[in-house]
Design a protein around this motif. Structure first.
Motif, PDB file in Angstrom:
ATOM      1  N   ILE A   1      58.303 -26.900 -71.078  1.00 29.10           N
ATOM      2  CA  ILE A   1      57.480 -25.877 -71.095  1.00 29.10           C
ATOM      3  C   ILE A   1      56.092 -26.117 -70.480  1.00 29.10           C
ATOM      4  O   ILE A   1      55.326 -26.522 -71.380  1.00 29.10           O
ATOM      5  CB  ILE A   1      57.634 -25.171 -72.495  1.00 29.10           C
ATOM      6  N   GLN A   2      55.827 -25.751 -69.378  1.00 26.63           N
ATOM      7  CA  GLN A   2      54.776 -25.942 -68.872  1.00 26.63           C
ATOM      8  C   GLN A   2      54.232 -24.832 -67.803  1.00 26.63           C
ATOM      9  O   GLN A   2      55.352 -24.017 -67.520  1.00 26.63           O
ATOM     10  CB  GLN A   2      54.878 -27.284 -68.099  1.00 26.63           C
ATOM     11  N   LEU A   3      53.101 -24.820 -67.420  1.00 23.90           N
ATOM     12  CA  LEU A   3      52.737 -23.784 -66.418  1.00 23.90           C
ATOM     13  C   LEU A   3      53.286 -24.213 -64.937  1.00 23.90           C
ATOM     14  O   LEU A   3      53.486 -25.430 -64.462  1.00 23.90           O
ATOM     15  CB  LEU A   3      51.235 -23.815 -66.079  1.00 23.90           C
ATOM     16  N   LYS A   4      53.982 -23.022 -64.402  1.00 23.68           N
ATOM     17  CA  LYS A   4      54.518 -23.385 -63.124  1.00 23.68           C
ATOM     18  C   LYS A   4      53.654 -23.827 -62.117  1.00 23.68           C
ATOM     19  O   LYS A   4      52.251 -23.484 -61.812  1.00 23.68           O
ATOM     20  CB  LYS A   4      55.439 -22.169 -62.691  1.00 23.68           C
ATOM     21  N   LYS A   5      53.949 -24.587 -61.090  1.00 28.28           N
ATOM     22  CA  LYS A   5      52.938 -25.518 -60.154  1.00 28.28           C
ATOM     23  C   LYS A   5      52.402 -24.098 -59.387  1.00 28.28           C
ATOM     24  O   LYS A   5      53.446 -23.194 -58.888  1.00 28.28           O
ATOM     25  CB  LYS A   5      53.637 -26.230 -59.388  1.00 28.28           C
ATOM     26  N   ASN A   6      51.346 -24.185 -59.270  1.00 27.05           N
ATOM     27  CA  ASN A   6      50.464 -23.138 -58.089  1.00 27.05           C
ATOM     28  C   ASN A   6      50.757 -21.884 -58.869  1.00 27.05           C
ATOM     29  O   ASN A   6      50.496 -20.775 -58.269  1.00 27.05           O
ATOM     30  CB  ASN A   6      50.993 -22.947 -56.975  1.00 27.05           C
ATOM     31  N   ASN A   7      50.872 -21.510 -60.365  1.00 29.73           N
ATOM     32  CA  ASN A   7      50.958 -20.089 -60.841  1.00 29.73           C
ATOM     33  C   ASN A   7      50.433 -20.385 -62.333  1.00 29.73           C
ATOM     34  O   ASN A   7      51.230 -20.865 -63.207  1.00 29.73           O
ATOM     35  CB  ASN A   7      52.206 -19.490 -60.654  1.00 29.73           C
ATOM     36  N   ALA A   8      49.354 -20.061 -62.412  1.00 29.96           N
ATOM     37  CA  ALA A   8      48.587 -20.073 -63.898  1.00 29.96           C
ATOM     38  C   ALA A   8      49.242 -18.995 -64.755  1.00 29.96           C
ATOM     39  O   ALA A   8      48.602 -18.867 -66.023  1.00 29.96           O
ATOM     40  CB  ALA A   8      47.133 -20.255 -63.806  1.00 29.96           C
TER      41      ALA A   8
END
Length: 609
Positions: free
Chosen positions: A218-225
């Motif tokens: 569960i992490q922030l999607k790459k290039n989308n904060a």
């Protein structure tokens, strides 16, 4: 009824054999029983407990041999010949290495058997796993005489299912540990740290349901904060009840999704008003994954880390990495594994002025990773592709990849990890380049949200230029290199005349620099081994480092003096690498304050920008 029978048969097939499972993540927050404590051990340099006198392997024989140590056999009468007895053998503390606990084994490299007896009442329908945090280096693992498997690699966790083997009373877990070095291993035969042998991290029993959450990200999607993405992986998924709920109360998230037949749920969850993790604000959110009423909790921070040309951006803002390198060694000269060890090392790093640490040269224990997460220290984590591993050997590559996979699997939900490092000071060749490129590709397939680097070597010329032109830099996000002006070559007086050039418009980290000093030894600044020489070395190196193009951070070598059999100068080294800014008994050297002041200046500059 037919569907119920199918599920039952599937469950029985899973339970019916001990097998090396996919790595279970987030062990600290599961239903666990510790097997840490006092174990018995037998030193076995001839591997008497593993081979017959004709060198047949006991664990490959059809009929169990009473001579095999993993059977923990005891004579049934006074006439029977049995030449070992764990219960009468010496005792040792686990987790712990034999090097620092048993003086006679200080230099020993070979085989030692360990045994722990325990009772365990496993209820019907439940599953049980044994999880081993790390064993250096090769481990053959047996429960109640049955082999669970063999693991290679001294710094990564692994687990086995033991549901069908465990008994209510008198279980015996036996582990054969071999720390012998080989040139085809990872790391290879020559290193610059102590080869601590033993069960060096926690041994834990994990109890789970028939179907359970094995792993997740569960992490922030790459290039989308503003978008959380990841997966949940279910072991032996229930074909009827297959809903997963992810809740993050502070973010008002209550997401529900269905698990596929393959046991996977991939998801994306919009998130608003996230308080992003950073050194100044190490915010961790309470996260719960609910699968059929089973609640697995975690504390997860969310942040972005990326590069833009020659800048490192944390949460979209440029950041300078004020770091220090650290070995996994405790104050007594053994493997560091406890929360207390982690706090001691990381508090020193914070006192130095660090916002980041390089955990060299292998994955460290989970305690230090989770402590860094809470303290707001960014982390460089690497695998021991160190110096001259056998880059042309496929099995060596697979070993490195397996260690990398285990490190990413264990630590991918920790916000503090910002860099995965592939290697340290490896000699350039086509085979080496292919080897590291393959590791980079594998890392990106597991986790594309973090930065990738490696500690490289550089070239210098007579004109006073240092050149960063390693071809592997094409595949890295950050160009890192080690240099030792004034210790392994070059004159400190020339530091201000030395300039660096790089072919890459990428962030640069000086991943190592430094020199040795015996704490308490004083003299002139041109007298090697004194605190004054180390202090002068730092002053001059920093003058040079400040002029390096694209400089985005550094991690001097090293926080604390550490043990190494390579360092033999009597009265000075005494089997310690003395490059620490702090001595092995906890006293700060003069160079500590040079680095501390420089970092205070860099922090002030960053705050003003």
């Amino acid at each position: 009824m037919k569907k119920l029978l199918t599920v039952l048969l599937l469950t029985l097939s899973v339970f019916g054999q001990a097998q090396n499972q996919n790595l279970i993540s987030n062990v600290p927050n599961r239903n666990t029983t510790s097997l840490n404590g006092v174990w018995n051990y037998i030193v076995d340099p001839y591997e008497t407990g593993y081979y017959s006198f004709h060198h047949d392997e006991y664990d490959k024989q059809a009929k169990a041999s009473n001579a095999a140590y993993f059977n923990n056999y005891h004579a049934v009468n006074k006439q029977e010949l049995v030449e070992y007895d764990f219960d009468k053998s010496p005792k040792i503390n686990i987790p712990g290495d034999w090097t620092s606990q048993v003086p006679e084994l200080k230099y020993y490299e070979g085989n030692v058997w360990f045994k722990k007896s325990f009772d365990y009442n496993l209820k019907a329908g439940k599953r049980l796993f044994v999880y081993l945090g790390a064993i250096n280096y090769k481990a053959d693992v047996y429960l109640n005489g049955k082999k669970l498997g063999t693991h290679v690699g001294g710094f990564t966790p692994f687990n086995y299912e033991v549901t069908s083997i465990v008994k209510a009373k008198d279980n015996y877990l036996v582990i054969k540990v071999d720390n012998t070095r080989h040139k085809e291993d990872v790391p290879t035969i020559n290193t610059d740290w102590w080869n601590y042998g033993g069960i060096t991290r926690d041994v834990t029993l994990i109890e789970e349901e028939a179907s359970f959450v094995e792993d997740y990200n569960i992490q922030l999607k790459k290039n989308n904060a503003a978008l959380l993405s990841g997966f949940v992986k279910i072991s032996n998924p229930d074909t009827v009840k297959n809903t997963v709920t992810i809740t993050i109360p502070e973010l008002k998230i209550n997401y529900k999704g269905k698990v596929g037949a393959d046991g996977l749920l991939n998801f994306e969850i919009p998130a608003k008003k996230i308080s992003y993790w950073s050194p100044e604000n190490p915010k961790l959110y309470d996260v719960t994954i609910d699968y059929n009423g089973q609640k697995l909790k975690d504390n997860i921070g969310f942040r972005t880390i990326e590069t833009k040309e020659d800048k490192i951006l944390l949460n979209g803002k440029p950041i300078f990495l004020r770091g220090i390198s650290i070995h996994e060694e405790n104050a007594k000269g053994g493997r560091a594994n406890s929360e207390e060890d982690a706090l001691r090392l990381l508090n020193w790093a914070k006192e130095l002025g660090c916002n980041y640490v390089r955990l060299a040269h292998y994955p460290h224990n989970e305690n230090i990773i989770r402590t860094a997460d809470k303290m707001g220290l960014m982390v460089w984590e690497e695998i021991p592709v160190y110096w001259t591993v056998e880059f042309t050997r496929e099995a060596t590559y697979q070993n490195a990849e397996d260690q990398l996979t285990a490190a990413v699997t264990r630590d991918k939900n920790r916000a503090c990890i910002i860099i995965w490092s592939m290697a340290n000071e490896t000699p350039i060749s086509d085979a080496r380049n292919a080897f590291i490129k393959k590791l980079v590709d594998h890392t990106k397939s597991l986790d594309n949200t973090r930065l990738i680097s490696a500690a490289l070597l550089t070239q210098s010329d007579s004109a006073g230029f240092g050149t960063i032109n390693d071809a592997i830099g094409d595949y890295l996000d950050i160009i890192s290199f080690n240099q030792y002006l004034g210790w392994y070559g070059g004159k400190l007086e020339d530091a201000e005349k030395i300039f660096w050039k790089t072919k890459y418009n990428k962030p640069v980290i000086v991943s190592e620099f430094g020199g040795d000093a015996k704490q308490g030894l004083h003299g002139e600044k041109n007298e090697r081994w004194t605190e004054e020489y180390q202090e002068y070395l730092y002053i001059q190196n920093l003058k040079m480092i400040e002029k390096i193009p694209h400089l985005s951070g550094l991690s001097p070598w090293i926080l604390v003096d550490f043990r190494s059999p390579r360092r033999l100068l009597p009265g000075i080294q005494d089997e310690y690498n003395r490059k620490g800014l702090i001595s092995n008994d906890g006293n700060k050297k003069k160079a500590f304050y040079i680095m501390q002041n420089w970092y205070a200046k860099k922090e002030k500059e960053q705050n003003q920008n």
